[in-house]
Design an enzyme around this catalytic site. Sequence first.
Site, PDB file in Angstrom:
ATOM      1  N   GLN A 113      42.931  48.650  38.836  1.00 49.65           N
ATOM      2  CA  GLN A 113      43.018  47.220  39.146  1.00 49.65           C
ATOM      3  C   GLN A 113      43.113  46.434  37.839  1.00 49.65           C
ATOM      4  O   GLN A 113      42.191  46.499  37.025  1.00 49.65           O
ATOM      5  CB  GLN A 113      41.757  46.800  39.920  1.00 49.65           C
ATOM      6  CG  GLN A 113      41.664  45.333  40.267  1.00 49.65           C
ATOM      7  CD  GLN A 113      40.255  44.962  40.737  1.00 49.65           C
ATOM      8  OE1 GLN A 113      39.289  45.663  40.432  1.00 49.65           O
ATOM      9  NE2 GLN A 113      40.125  43.868  41.445  1.00 49.65           N
ATOM     10  N   SER A 116      40.947  41.475  35.479  1.00 50.33           N
ATOM     11  CA  SER A 116      40.220  40.831  34.377  1.00 50.33           C
ATOM     12  C   SER A 116      41.022  40.857  33.082  1.00 50.33           C
ATOM     13  O   SER A 116      41.747  41.809  32.801  1.00 50.33           O
ATOM     14  CB  SER A 116      38.889  41.548  34.135  1.00 50.33           C
ATOM     15  OG  SER A 116      38.141  41.615  35.312  1.00 50.33           O
ATOM     16  N   SER A 148      38.875  50.015  35.438  1.00 47.83           N
ATOM     17  CA  SER A 148      38.323  51.331  35.781  1.00 47.83           C
ATOM     18  C   SER A 148      39.463  52.259  36.173  1.00 47.83           C
ATOM     19  O   SER A 148      40.405  51.834  36.852  1.00 47.83           O
ATOM     20  CB  SER A 148      37.353  51.214  36.956  1.00 47.83           C
ATOM     21  OG  SER A 148      36.393  50.220  36.697  1.00 47.83           O
ATOM     22  N   GLU A 231      37.000  44.378  48.273  1.00 50.98           N
ATOM     23  CA  GLU A 231      36.189  44.995  47.219  1.00 50.98           C
ATOM     24  C   GLU A 231      34.707  44.824  47.537  1.00 50.98           C
ATOM     25  O   GLU A 231      33.938  45.779  47.498  1.00 50.98           O
ATOM     26  CB  GLU A 231      36.513  44.325  45.873  1.00 50.98           C
ATOM     27  CG  GLU A 231      35.709  44.864  44.715  1.00 50.98           C
ATOM     28  CD  GLU A 231      36.162  44.305  43.354  1.00 50.98           C
ATOM     29  OE1 GLU A 231      36.762  43.211  43.330  1.00 50.98           O
ATOM     30  OE2 GLU A 231      35.923  44.960  42.344  1.00 50.98           O
ATOM     31  N   GLU A 347      25.645  35.794  39.425  1.00 51.23           N
ATOM     32  CA  GLU A 347      25.722  34.324  39.490  1.00 51.23           C
ATOM     33  C   GLU A 347      26.875  33.887  40.387  1.00 51.23           C
ATOM     34  O   GLU A 347      26.745  32.968  41.200  1.00 51.23           O
ATOM     35  CB  GLU A 347      25.910  33.729  38.079  1.00 51.23           C
ATOM     36  CG  GLU A 347      24.707  33.862  37.154  1.00 51.23           C
ATOM     37  CD  GLU A 347      24.530  35.276  36.582  1.00 51.23           C
ATOM     38  OE1 GLU A 347      25.486  36.068  36.633  1.00 51.23           O
ATOM     39  OE2 GLU A 347      23.414  35.581  36.115  1.00 51.23           O
TER      40      GLU A 347
HETATM   41  C1  LIG Z   1      31.605  48.821  35.300  1.00 50.71           C
HETATM   42  C2  LIG Z   1      32.650  47.742  35.413  1.00 50.71           C
HETATM   43  C3  LIG Z   1      33.878  48.044  35.985  1.00 50.71           C
HETATM   44  C4  LIG Z   1      34.880  47.060  36.074  1.00 50.71           C
HETATM   45  N1  LIG Z   1      36.104  47.403  36.611  1.00 50.71           N
HETATM   46  C5  LIG Z   1      37.096  46.477  36.651  1.00 50.71           C
HETATM   47  C6  LIG Z   1      38.407  46.822  37.103  1.00 50.71           C
HETATM   48  O1  LIG Z   1      38.665  47.969  37.494  1.00 50.71           O
HETATM   49  N2  LIG Z   1      39.388  45.898  37.081  1.00 50.71           N
HETATM   50  C7  LIG Z   1      39.151  44.618  36.671  1.00 50.71           C
HETATM   51  O2  LIG Z   1      40.070  43.810  36.714  1.00 50.71           O
HETATM   52  N3  LIG Z   1      37.932  44.243  36.210  1.00 50.71           N
HETATM   53  C8  LIG Z   1      36.910  45.148  36.193  1.00 50.71           C
HETATM   54  N4  LIG Z   1      35.651  44.794  35.704  1.00 50.71           N
HETATM   55  C9  LIG Z   1      35.480  43.449  35.148  1.00 50.71           C
HETATM   56  C10 LIG Z   1      34.619  42.527  35.987  1.00 50.71           C
HETATM   57  O3  LIG Z   1      35.326  42.114  37.130  1.00 50.71           O
HETATM   58  C11 LIG Z   1      34.241  41.321  35.080  1.00 50.71           C
HETATM   59  O4  LIG Z   1      33.441  41.826  34.050  1.00 50.71           O
HETATM   60  C12 LIG Z   1      33.495  40.250  35.848  1.00 50.71           C
HETATM   61  O5  LIG Z   1      34.347  39.611  36.754  1.00 50.71           O
HETATM   62  C13 LIG Z   1      32.872  39.197  34.922  1.00 50.71           C
HETATM   63  O6  LIG Z   1      33.821  38.681  34.043  1.00 50.71           O
HETATM   64  P1  LIG Z   1      33.559  38.624  32.459  1.00 50.71           P
HETATM   65  O7  LIG Z   1      33.054  39.968  32.044  1.00 50.71           O
HETATM   66  O8  LIG Z   1      34.778  38.088  31.826  1.00 50.71           O
HETATM   67  O9  LIG Z   1      32.342  37.618  32.293  1.00 50.71           O
HETATM   68  P2  LIG Z   1      32.441  36.022  32.325  1.00 50.71           P
HETATM   69  O10 LIG Z   1      33.240  35.592  33.491  1.00 50.71           O
HETATM   70  O11 LIG Z   1      32.851  35.548  30.976  1.00 50.71           O
HETATM   71  O12 LIG Z   1      30.940  35.643  32.594  1.00 50.71           O
HETATM   72  C14 LIG Z   1      29.934  35.614  31.549  1.00 50.71           C
HETATM   73  C15 LIG Z   1      28.630  35.125  32.160  1.00 50.71           C
HETATM   74  O13 LIG Z   1      28.800  33.762  32.645  1.00 50.71           O
HETATM   75  C16 LIG Z   1      28.421  33.691  34.023  1.00 50.71           C
HETATM   76  N5  LIG Z   1      29.307  32.743  34.735  1.00 50.71           N
HETATM   77  C17 LIG Z   1      30.659  32.679  34.647  1.00 50.71           C
HETATM   78  N6  LIG Z   1      31.139  31.702  35.456  1.00 50.71           N
HETATM   79  C18 LIG Z   1      30.063  31.145  36.081  1.00 50.71           C
HETATM   80  C19 LIG Z   1      29.890  30.106  37.053  1.00 50.71           C
HETATM   81  N7  LIG Z   1      30.942  29.428  37.559  1.00 50.71           N
HETATM   82  N8  LIG Z   1      28.634  29.813  37.463  1.00 50.71           N
HETATM   83  C20 LIG Z   1      27.549  30.509  36.994  1.00 50.71           C
HETATM   84  N9  LIG Z   1      27.659  31.489  36.058  1.00 50.71           N
HETATM   85  C21 LIG Z   1      28.883  31.821  35.619  1.00 50.71           C
HETATM   86  C22 LIG Z   1      28.606  35.103  34.556  1.00 50.71           C
HETATM   87  O14 LIG Z   1      27.801  35.343  35.701  1.00 50.71           O
HETATM   88  C23 LIG Z   1      28.181  35.948  33.354  1.00 50.71           C
HETATM   89  O15 LIG Z   1      26.785  36.077  33.329  1.00 50.71           O
HETATM   90  C24 LIG Z   1      34.634  45.741  35.605  1.00 50.71           C
HETATM   91  C25 LIG Z   1      33.383  45.444  35.043  1.00 50.71           C
HETATM   92  C26 LIG Z   1      32.394  46.421  34.931  1.00 50.71           C
HETATM   93  C27 LIG Z   1      31.082  46.054  34.327  1.00 50.71           C
END
Ligand SMILES: Cc1cc2nc3c(=O)[nH]c(=O)nc-3n(C[C@H](O)[C@H](O)[C@H](O)COP(=O)(O)OP(=O)(O)OC[C@H]3O[C@@H](n4cnc5c(N)ncnc54)[C@H](O)[C@@H]3O)c2cc1C
Length: 364
Positions: A113, A116, A148, A231, A347
């Site tokens: 997928q 991100s 992933s 999902e 969150e």
């Molecule tokens: C093990 C693992 C597997 C994954 N696999 C995939 C995959 O296969 N494909 C894929 O596309 N992605 C994947 N991801 C990515 C995952 O979807 C993102 O990490 C997730 O959506 C959070 O985005 P970010 O890491 O950019 O954090 P950010 O969005 O930058 O968030 C940072 C912090 O801010 C908080 N925050 C952000 N916006 C808000 C809001 N509006 N209100 C309150 N708090 C907020 C969040 O909760 C977090 O604590 C994976 C992640 C992990 C850990």
Amino acid sequence: MDLRDSPDEAAFRTRVRSWLEGNLPAEPGPDWSRKIFDAGFAGLTWPEEYGGTGAPYSHQAIALEEFAKAGAPNHMNVIALGMAGPTIMVHGTEEQKQRYLPRMLSAEEIWCQGFSEPDAGSDLSAVRTRVEPRDDGFVVNGQKVWSSLAHLADFCILVGRSDPQSERHAGLTYVIVDMHAPGVEVRPLRQITGEAEFNEIFFSDVEVPAENLLGEIGGGWAVAMTTLLHERGTLGFALTGVLDAQVQRLIALAKERAADDPIIRDRVAREWVELQALKLTNYRSLATLMQTGIPGPEGSGSKLFWSEQNQRLTKLAMEILGGEDDGYWGYQQLRSRGNTIEAGTSEILRNIIAERVLGLPRSR
Ligand SMILES: Cc1cc2nc3c(=O)[nH]c(=O)nc-3n(C[C@H](O)[C@H](O)[C@H](O)COP(=O)(O)OP(=O)(O)OC[C@H]3O[C@@H](n4cnc5c(N)ncnc54)[C@H](O)[C@@H]3O)c2cc1C
């Protein structure tokens, strides 16, 4: 709702159990996934013409419960089965369904997928990867992250921007990208557990044929929402089954190491109670799914509770062990950190529950 198995469900449960007794694998992987498919337990609810068995959702839930109870690994093509497949079933053309769905179930083709990006995680509408329309298809340029299975994948479901002037939810397009196409580069990312389950993907002038469009040009947001509902909606049962096994393991550990400690006894009992609440919540989601065929936003509640409980109980197990790493709980605790981030952070899930389940005003 009657929570006991119907005669048909009980017979199915017995069939899954006895098959698992004779077939548990030495290790997970494509051979095991193929075996699950050959036994008719992959894509249980998918139509027969696409390789499934057309069974009710309750059978899917039973299979997931029994696999978890037996400690059996799941089918490795998790993104295909949980997200890409259901999305193609809703938005795909007949050709796409026939081309892709059966080979997802047999694990002949693995999927990842690409949602991100470095500056678009929780806010998927901020994606900047370009999906530029051309006469004969699209050209993809940009970077995805945390993907992933990308290091093993044959195809990627990707959301990108087809209109460079557009903002947020408009101007997005959803395509299927061949991971073996020229210009696709996968770089593994190592996690806190030491494993590299996810990756960065770089796309440089990657050509995508017109028939790989899912939905409409500019209509990618609606297609992506189908993926995200599935999902979170379908994850619950698989994960709760695993949690059930974890709670049983925690109880065994507490009996062995801290049976007389009243505070530990209390905390272990709390985990068991929370698990029962989660199971009942899942049955409620299952009832919605069986009535409508679409997972509801309640799936966000299951994912939130499951991931937070999993972190809490692995921490409790480590406390009982007094910091000693028995080779199981230490790994589980490290891996549980990612659970409250993947498939929507805690969150974000609380925001969804507040707005879409409870009907509270939007936070922004
Ligand atoms: C093990 C693992 C597997 C994954 N696999 C995939 C995959 O296969 N494909 C894929 O596309 N992605 C994947 N991801 C990515 C995952 O979807 C993102 O990490 C997730 O959506 C959070 O985005 P970010 O890491 O950019 O954090 P950010 O969005 O930058 O968030 C940072 C912090 O801010 C908080 N925050 C952000 N916006 C808000 C809001 N509006 N209100 C309150 N708090 C907020 C969040 O909760 C977090 O604590 C994976 C992640 C992990 C850990």
